[in-house]
Design a protein around this motif. Structure first.
Motif, PDB file in Angstrom:
ATOM      1  N   THR A   1       9.769   7.686  -8.039  1.00 47.86           N
ATOM      2  CA  THR A   1      10.823   6.697  -7.819  1.00 47.86           C
ATOM      3  C   THR A   1      11.505   6.930  -6.469  1.00 47.86           C
ATOM      4  O   THR A   1      12.725   6.945  -6.379  1.00 47.86           O
ATOM      5  N   VAL A   2      10.720   7.148  -5.434  1.00 44.16           N
ATOM      6  CA  VAL A   2      11.308   7.481  -4.142  1.00 44.16           C
ATOM      7  C   VAL A   2      12.200   6.359  -3.614  1.00 44.16           C
ATOM      8  O   VAL A   2      13.250   6.626  -3.024  1.00 44.16           O
TER       9      VAL A   2
ATOM     10  N   THR B   1       6.002   3.990   7.896  1.00 43.25           N
ATOM     11  CA  THR B   1       4.820   3.546   8.639  1.00 43.25           C
ATOM     12  C   THR B   1       4.501   2.094   8.316  1.00 43.25           C
ATOM     13  O   THR B   1       4.175   1.295   9.207  1.00 43.25           O
ATOM     14  N   ALA B   2       4.612   1.738   7.031  1.00 44.56           N
ATOM     15  CA  ALA B   2       4.348   0.355   6.620  1.00 44.56           C
ATOM     16  C   ALA B   2       5.365  -0.604   7.228  1.00 44.56           C
ATOM     17  O   ALA B   2       5.020  -1.715   7.632  1.00 44.56           O
ATOM     18  N   LEU B   3       6.635  -0.196   7.294  1.00 41.45           N
ATOM     19  CA  LEU B   3       7.649  -1.050   7.908  1.00 41.45           C
ATOM     20  C   LEU B   3       7.376  -1.239   9.393  1.00 41.45           C
ATOM     21  O   LEU B   3       7.583  -2.332   9.938  1.00 41.45           O
ATOM     22  N   ASN B   4       6.889  -0.180  10.049  1.00 40.60           N
ATOM     23  CA  ASN B   4       6.494  -0.311  11.448  1.00 40.60           C
ATOM     24  C   ASN B   4       5.370  -1.333  11.599  1.00 40.60           C
ATOM     25  O   ASN B   4       5.416  -2.213  12.466  1.00 40.60           O
TER      26      ASN B   4
ATOM     27  N   GLY C   1       0.813  -1.210   0.000  1.00 43.32           N
ATOM     28  CA  GLY C   1       0.000   0.000   0.000  1.00 43.32           C
ATOM     29  C   GLY C   1       0.846   1.259   0.000  1.00 43.32           C
ATOM     30  O   GLY C   1       0.539   2.237  -0.697  1.00 43.32           O
ATOM     31  N   ALA C   2       1.938   1.239   0.767  1.00 41.37           N
ATOM     32  CA  ALA C   2       2.812   2.409   0.835  1.00 41.37           C
ATOM     33  C   ALA C   2       3.523   2.645  -0.487  1.00 41.37           C
ATOM     34  O   ALA C   2       3.649   3.789  -0.943  1.00 41.37           O
ATOM     35  N   VAL C   3       3.991   1.588  -1.124  1.00 40.35           N
ATOM     36  CA  VAL C   3       4.674   1.736  -2.412  1.00 40.35           C
ATOM     37  C   VAL C   3       3.710   2.264  -3.465  1.00 40.35           C
ATOM     38  O   VAL C   3       4.048   3.167  -4.253  1.00 40.35           O
TER      39      VAL C   3
END
Length: 512
Positions: A250-251, A456-459, A93-95
């Protein structure tokens, strides 16, 4: 949040973050301001979404064991696997949000996938599906393919989206020397956000198991569709007013190039190996991005301790329920509804902390993020230690003792009240005030604007590690070995809390 435009709702409203203004020279105290209407709508939407999600998943243990005929270890493994997928999907979702759609459109996309799972789960639980052999495959497809993917995609974006509706910087109040701070408002925003999802969880877990107990699981699953419809309604109400960040394209590639550039220019005199990317003329990043990336990497090290916490925390979804099934309870109470003590402790504790934390700061006792997380680890260790002692007490009572004999009937209970579980549920909920809320806030404040959804997604993805640990332990989640699992988890969490604080305490002054 970046520069705000009054353009139409279809236009990008915010283009990255601007640096917060410096603190006013005459500022004596910073206070949190009120949340904006768009931030409140995002919180309300997520509250209803969590009502649907946890109203659904709280029924999985009893539904699988009674309707699908699965064993306790199997239900624990399945429940943890659903959580694993749900909290791995925030990375996707974050990507999607950061590189292509932006957070608003990404939430809409995953919100369209979500109700397909709820509808399929409702249909698969009906009697004709059981008769036709569709119940089991329908359960797995609806939960893993649609429900987990949709919920995870939303979860990876909604908290950062909410925080972006709060203006940075300072604004004066009527009191001399007192200013409203965007940073303090964001901190309050995350507490209110978490309070909202806990309130939604409380409503879902209060209503759905009772409907399942008194009517049917089919009707209970159908009700969750109504909850999700409310989530959609609240979210769409703010469409014309939301501040939206531009997709960064392309962050992740930019991050990789920045890290590679810094690594090639590292030397022994640097304070941080990423300092090699500072003042890099002609490159696509600026110094603020590099410093934010340094903070993000440190946050990732902090989050490495989270999976062990989630192993213990998620006992509320399965092993504590199975423990309750072996205890005496009123006829009107479903064993999975003791989760209400867990959510109620959060609903009460979050508003208290909203006043207590600023009060403690004014008194000179500042609880930085590392201290708060350490306290949360200690509290959850106490919760599971209590569960281990309670399990020992259960086994000391008759008539079935440790439930390992050959003549133990289905649904057997010993002479001990289920209300004794309130302590472990309440302590677990309280621990999340210190661990989970702080983690969301930490991810947002440490990351550069382009990487907020990713961090946030990694958290949230640390929950995947916790659920994987739960899956590994699931064969032991039966009588009588579960008592030793509880005891081992308590000892491990106590040791982890100490190690965590010793590793990161020096960062508390800079991160709070």
């Amino acid at each position: 949040m970046g520069t705000i435009s009054t353009a139409s709702s279809d236009q990008i409203i915010a283009d990255g973050d601007t640096a917060p203004t410096d603190a006013p020279a005459d500022m004596q105290r910073a206070v949190a301001g009120r949340l904006s209407v768009p931030a409140a709508l995002a919180i309300a939407a997520e509250s209803w979404e969590r009502c649907a999600y946890y109203g659904t998943t709280i029924m999985f243990t009893i539904y699988q064991e009674t309707a699908l005929g699965r064993s306790k270890p199997q239900t624990v493994a399945t429940n943890r696997a659903v959580e694993l997928v749900s909290f791995f999907m925030p990375i996707l979702g974050a990507v999607v949000a950061d590189q292509w759609l932006g957070r608003f459109k990404a939430i809409l996309l995953f919100g369209a996938i979500y109700p397909i799972g709820l509808a399929m789960l409702t249909i698969s639980s009906a009697q004709f599906s059981h008769d036709g052999g569709f119940a089991v495959p329908g359960f797995f497809v609806s939960t893993f393919v649609f429900l987990a993917v949709g919920a995870g995609g939303i979860k990876g974006n909604i908290s950062s989206f909410m925080a972006e509706q709060i203006r940075p910087g300072y604004s004066a109040t009527k009191a001399p020397g007192v200013y409203r701070s965007g940073e303090a408002t964001v901190e309050r925003g995350f507490r209110i956000y978490y309070w909202g999802i806990c309130l939604g969880t409380f409503v879902g877990t209060a209503i759905c198991p009772q409907i399942a107990k008194r009517q049917s699981h089919t009707l209970a699953f159908a009700v969750t569709l109504g909850f999700f419809a409310m989530a959609c309604a609240f979210f769409l109400l703010g469409t014309a007013r939301y501040a939206r960040t531009r997709p960064q394209g392309t962050v992740l590639a930019k991050t990789w190039r920045c890290m590679r550039y810094a690594w090639r220019r590292r030397h022994s005199g640097q304070a941080h190996w990423l300092d090699g990317a500072l003042d890099a003329a002609g490159q696509e990043w600026d110094n603020e991005f590099v410093l934010g990336l340094q903070r993000s990497l440190r946050a990732c090290r902090v989050f490495l301790f989270y999976p062990a916490y989630w192993v213990v925390d998620y006992n509320v979804a399965d092993t504590y329920i199975n423990q309750g099934l072996t205890m005496r309870r009123p006829d009107w109470l479903s064993a999975d509804q003791l989760n209400l003590a867990y959510t109620l402790s959060l609903v009460v504790a979050i508003p208290v902390s909203d006043y207590a934390f600023p009060l403690l700061r004014r008194m000179g006792l500042r609880l930085g993020p590392i201290t708060r997380i350490t306290i949360g680890f200690g509290i959850v260790a106490c919760a599971v230690a209590y569960a281990a002692v309670l399990q020992r007490v259960i086994y000391s009572r008759g008539p079935y003792y440790d439930f390992s004999g050959p003549d133990v009937p289905a649904g057997a209970t010993n002479n001990i009240s289920i209300w004794l579980q309130v302590v472990q549920y309440s302590l677990t909920g309280l621990s999340e005030v210190f661990v989970s809320i702080t983690g969301l806030e930490y991810a947002f404040t440490q990351a550069p604007a382009e990487l907020r959804s990713v961090l946030t997604a990694l958290n949230l993805a640390t929950i995947c590690g916790g659920t994987l640990g739960g899956i590994i332990l699931s064969p032991l989640s039966k009588d009588p070995s579960v008592m030793y699992v509880f005891a081992g988890e308590a000892a491990a969490m106590a040791a982890l809390a100490l190690a965590f604080y010793l590793c990161f305490r020096r960062h508390d002054d800079n991160d709070g």
